[in-house]
Design an enzyme around this catalytic site. Structure first.
Site, short mmCIF file in Angstrom:
data_model
loop_
_atom_site.label_atom_id
_atom_site.label_comp_id
_atom_site.label_asym_id
_atom_site.label_seq_id
_atom_site.Cartn_x
_atom_site.Cartn_y
_atom_site.Cartn_z
N GLU A 59 0.82 -1.18 -0.03
CA GLU A 59 -0.01 -0.03 0.18
C GLU A 59 0.92 1.41 -0.14
O GLU A 59 0.61 2.06 -0.72
CB GLU A 59 -0.75 0.07 1.20
N TRP A 81 -8.26 -2.26 -0.40
CA TRP A 81 -9.00 -1.17 -0.87
C TRP A 81 -10.27 -1.77 -1.95
O TRP A 81 -11.07 -0.93 -2.39
CB TRP A 81 -8.01 -0.31 -1.60
N TYR A 145 -4.81 9.37 -1.80
CA TYR A 145 -3.70 9.55 -1.30
C TYR A 145 -2.38 9.68 -2.32
O TYR A 145 -1.65 10.69 -2.24
CB TYR A 145 -3.11 8.53 -0.19
N CYS A 197 -8.41 9.87 5.55
CA CYS A 197 -8.50 9.53 7.09
C CYS A 197 -7.47 10.14 7.71
O CYS A 197 -6.99 11.04 8.47
CB CYS A 197 -8.69 8.30 7.32
N ARG A 217 -7.68 12.40 10.97
CA ARG A 217 -9.12 12.94 11.24
C ARG A 217 -10.08 12.05 11.92
O ARG A 217 -10.98 12.42 12.53
CB ARG A 217 -9.46 13.82 10.07
N ASP A 220 -10.18 4.21 12.37
CA ASP A 220 -10.68 2.82 13.04
C ASP A 220 -9.75 2.18 13.70
O ASP A 220 -8.55 1.57 13.26
CB ASP A 220 -10.94 2.05 11.60
#
Length: 315
Positions: A59, A81, A145, A197, A217, A220
């Site tokens: 990733e 994803w 991203y 996130c 922000r 999980d």
């Protein structure tokens, strides 16, 4: 250092407020929290449950390539994803299979539907790998991203490579207070499969060591945060390697840190386990640029975690 993460989990269980969320699952949540990890004392890959480092590597390399299509991830057997790309597909006019409304929740609650969903998603992933046109249409997640890090779009139609720029500043202006990369681009948020996130991170150089602070922000805490800790620790190591610096701290700052209601039992199981020593990170010393690293150039040694704990992802 792992106790920092476990303390966060316990604090949310003890003090978190009940909140609704976009997925309809429900969470226990706190606002504003910070953890620190000394990267000199080991690589922060959690040991109270096995965290798949191969997925973290692929990733991060995907982000660093500026890629936003899940095909690269699927080629490396990385499916973290999939659900967001799949959701876009099943909501499109091109999808004509079984009803996939609220597939995330239904797959948890309905065993029969779970098998139908698995078959449909497997077909989707296979088509992403094999069909260029389909991959271009439904494998891309929008300006997530990788796009923001490497190809930030300006109002003049130009692009900014934030990662390259911050690496150059670390090398030539290490005392700068502007060593910042932002993934939160308000103009692009509506078209992203998942708004960032982990929104902004800043580097800091002192005593020949590179530290990184991340502002996240939305977190999980059970499924996502272990990945985020390891991913930004790895990014710090890669940039420090190129800049010929040692690593310092990874500082993880949270906005909304939450545990999904259907993750509580898993968190309690993890909290019952003993902490083991963090592993060691080994980088290919022959590579000089972080953009040249491939999967085989990044390894961990002496990782002896407890078994993995499975939990459903909220989409």
């Amino acid at each position: 250092m792992e106790e920092n993460y476990l303390k966060l989990c316990q604090k949310i269980l003890d003090e978190g407020v009940e909140k609704s969320d976009r997925t309809g699952t429900g969470t226990k949540s706190i606002f504003g929290y910070q953890m620190r990890f000394d990267l000199q004392k080991g690589f922060p890959l959690l040991t109270t449950k096995k965290v798949p480092f191969g997925l973290i590597k692929s990733e991060l390399l995907w982000f660093l390539k500026g890629d936003t299509n899940i095909r690269f991830l699927l080629q490396h057997n990385n499916h973290i994803w999939d659900e967001w790309a799949f959701e876009r597909y099943v909501k499109s006019p091109d999808y004509s299979g079984p009803d996939m409304t609220d597939f995330g929740l239904r797959a948890v609650e309905d065993k029969e539907f779970r098998e139908i969903y698995r078959q449909e998603k497997d077909k989707f992933c296979q088509k992403i790998l094999e069909d260029d046109e389909f991959s271009a249409s439904y494998g891309d997640l929008g300006n997530v991203y990788g796009s923001q890090w490497r190809h930030w779009q300006t109002k003049n139609g130009e692009t900014i490579d934030q990662i390259q720029d911050v690496v150059d500043m670390i090398k030539h202006s290490p005392d700068s207070r502007r060593l910042i990369v932002s993934a939160w681009n308000p103009e692009d948020v509506p078209t992203m499969a998942l708004p960032p996130c982990h929104t902004l991170f800043q580097f800091y150089v002192a005593d020949g060591k590179l530290s990184c602070q991340l502002y996240q922000r939305s977190a999980d805490v059970f499924l996502g945060v272990p990945f985020n800790i390891a991913s930004y620790a790895l990014l710090t190591h890669l940039i420090a390697h190129e800049a010929q610096l040692e690593v310092g701290e990874f500082v993880h700052t949270f906005g909304d840190a939450h545990i999904y209601n259907n993750h509580v039992a898993q968190v309690q199981e993890q909290l019952s386990r003993d902490i083991r020593s963090f592993p060691e990170l080994k980088l290919n010393q022959e590579k000089t640029s972080l953009f040249d690293f491939e999967m085989e150039d990044i390894k961990i040694e002496n990782y002896q975690p407890h078994p993995a704990i499975k939990a459903p992802i909220a989409v």
